[in-house]
Design a protein around this motif. Sequence first.
Motif, short mmCIF file in Angstrom:
data_model
loop_
_atom_site.label_atom_id
_atom_site.label_comp_id
_atom_site.label_asym_id
_atom_site.label_seq_id
_atom_site.Cartn_x
_atom_site.Cartn_y
_atom_site.Cartn_z
N ILE A 39 0.84 -1.20 0.00
CA ILE A 39 0.00 0.00 0.00
C ILE A 39 0.88 1.25 0.00
O ILE A 39 1.88 1.32 0.71
CB ILE A 39 -0.88 0.05 1.27
N LEU A 40 0.45 2.25 -0.77
CA LEU A 40 1.10 3.56 -0.75
C LEU A 40 0.04 4.62 -1.02
O LEU A 40 -0.63 4.56 -2.06
CB LEU A 40 2.20 3.65 -1.81
N ARG A 41 -0.14 5.54 -0.08
CA ARG A 41 -1.01 6.69 -0.36
C ARG A 41 -0.20 7.63 -1.25
O ARG A 41 0.96 7.94 -0.96
CB ARG A 41 -1.42 7.40 0.92
N CYS A 42 -0.81 8.11 -2.31
CA CYS A 42 -0.08 8.96 -3.25
C CYS A 42 0.43 10.23 -2.58
O CYS A 42 1.49 10.74 -2.95
CB CYS A 42 -0.94 9.25 -4.47
N ARG A 43 -0.28 10.72 -1.57
CA ARG A 43 0.19 11.93 -0.88
C ARG A 43 1.47 11.66 -0.09
O ARG A 43 2.19 12.59 0.27
CB ARG A 43 -0.89 12.49 0.04
N ASP A 44 1.77 10.39 0.19
CA ASP A 44 3.00 10.03 0.89
C ASP A 44 4.17 9.76 -0.06
O ASP A 44 5.29 9.53 0.38
CB ASP A 44 2.78 8.78 1.75
N ALA A 45 3.89 9.76 -1.34
CA ALA A 45 4.92 9.43 -2.33
C ALA A 45 5.88 10.61 -2.53
O ALA A 45 5.48 11.77 -2.54
CB ALA A 45 4.27 9.06 -3.66
N LEU A 46 7.16 10.27 -2.68
CA LEU A 46 8.16 11.27 -3.03
C LEU A 46 8.27 11.36 -4.54
O LEU A 46 8.19 10.33 -5.23
CB LEU A 46 9.54 10.87 -2.48
N ARG A 47 8.47 12.56 -5.04
CA ARG A 47 8.77 12.74 -6.46
C ARG A 47 10.27 12.60 -6.64
O ARG A 47 11.04 12.92 -5.72
CB ARG A 47 8.32 14.11 -6.92
N PRO A 48 10.72 12.14 -7.79
CA PRO A 48 12.17 11.98 -8.01
C PRO A 48 12.97 13.25 -7.70
O PRO A 48 14.07 13.17 -7.15
CB PRO A 48 12.27 11.61 -9.49
N ALA A 49 12.41 14.41 -7.99
CA ALA A 49 13.12 15.67 -7.74
C ALA A 49 13.33 15.94 -6.25
O ALA A 49 14.22 16.70 -5.87
CB ALA A 49 12.37 16.83 -8.38
N ASP A 50 12.52 15.30 -5.40
CA ASP A 50 12.62 15.51 -3.95
C ASP A 50 13.63 14.59 -3.28
O ASP A 50 13.90 14.73 -2.10
CB ASP A 50 11.26 15.28 -3.29
N VAL A 51 14.18 13.65 -4.04
CA VAL A 51 15.09 12.66 -3.47
C VAL A 51 16.50 13.25 -3.48
O VAL A 51 17.24 13.11 -4.44
CB VAL A 51 15.02 11.34 -4.27
N ASP A 52 16.85 13.91 -2.37
CA ASP A 52 18.12 14.63 -2.31
C ASP A 52 18.96 14.32 -1.07
O ASP A 52 19.92 15.02 -0.78
CB ASP A 52 17.87 16.14 -2.41
N THR A 53 18.59 13.28 -0.33
CA THR A 53 19.37 12.88 0.85
C THR A 53 19.43 11.35 0.90
O THR A 53 18.61 10.67 0.26
CB THR A 53 18.72 13.40 2.15
N PRO A 54 20.37 10.80 1.67
CA PRO A 54 20.45 9.33 1.77
C PRO A 54 19.16 8.68 2.29
O PRO A 54 18.74 7.64 1.78
CB PRO A 54 21.61 9.12 2.74
N THR A 55 18.54 9.28 3.27
CA THR A 55 17.32 8.71 3.82
C THR A 55 16.18 8.75 2.81
O THR A 55 15.41 7.79 2.68
CB THR A 55 16.91 9.45 5.11
N LYS A 56 16.09 9.82 2.07
CA LYS A 56 15.05 9.92 1.03
C LYS A 56 15.31 8.93 -0.10
O LYS A 56 14.35 8.45 -0.71
CB LYS A 56 14.97 11.34 0.49
N ARG A 57 16.56 8.61 -0.39
CA ARG A 57 16.86 7.60 -1.41
C ARG A 57 16.32 6.23 -0.98
O ARG A 57 15.77 5.49 -1.78
CB ARG A 57 18.36 7.52 -1.70
N ILE A 58 16.49 5.90 0.30
CA ILE A 58 15.95 4.64 0.82
C ILE A 58 14.42 4.66 0.75
O ILE A 58 13.79 3.70 0.31
CB ILE A 58 16.45 4.38 2.25
N TYR A 59 13.83 5.75 1.18
CA TYR A 59 12.37 5.90 1.14
C TYR A 59 11.87 5.69 -0.28
O TYR A 59 10.91 4.94 -0.52
CB TYR A 59 11.99 7.30 1.64
N TYR A 60 12.51 6.34 -1.24
CA TYR A 60 12.08 6.27 -2.63
C TYR A 60 12.21 4.85 -3.18
O TYR A 60 11.33 4.37 -3.90
CB TYR A 60 12.89 7.26 -3.47
#
Length: 144
Positions: A39-60
């Motif tokens: 399950i993923l709520r779309c409001r919780d999704a990261l956009r590729p442009a927002d992936v700018d840290t190590p933790t966000k890379r894992i999240y993505y």
Amino acid sequence: MSGLVLKLAAGERFVVNGATLENGDKPSTVRVVDDDARILRCRDALRPADVDTPTKRIYYAIQLIITGDLQEEEVLPAIIEECGRLEDVFGTIDRKLIAVLRSMLGRGNFYSALCHLRNVIAIEAELLKHASSRQSAEPHARVA
């Protein structure tokens, strides 16, 4: 994911096992009873442009497993390896922070892992903000 309850706004989109669904005209609550549902709520999704840290890379990367864009067996080992690097950083703050994440990933609880990572991302943002303010406060060497 047995027992996961999603509260959805009117018209809110979410992904279940790679399929995008949209809630109707009224707010609703959906109970997920399948343990294997992703399950993923779309409001919780990261956009590729927002992936700018190590933790966000894992999240993505976890997000892409949920949507079916990446195969768990192909990327999970790399995600676990990245968690090891995060442990070095976050271990001084809370030794269990990344261990809990690894446990969730090991059990295939990807939605829970994303929820947990949102807290880690907030801590990471504070650390980066603090590091940035320290750098701007340090005097710079001058060359004559």
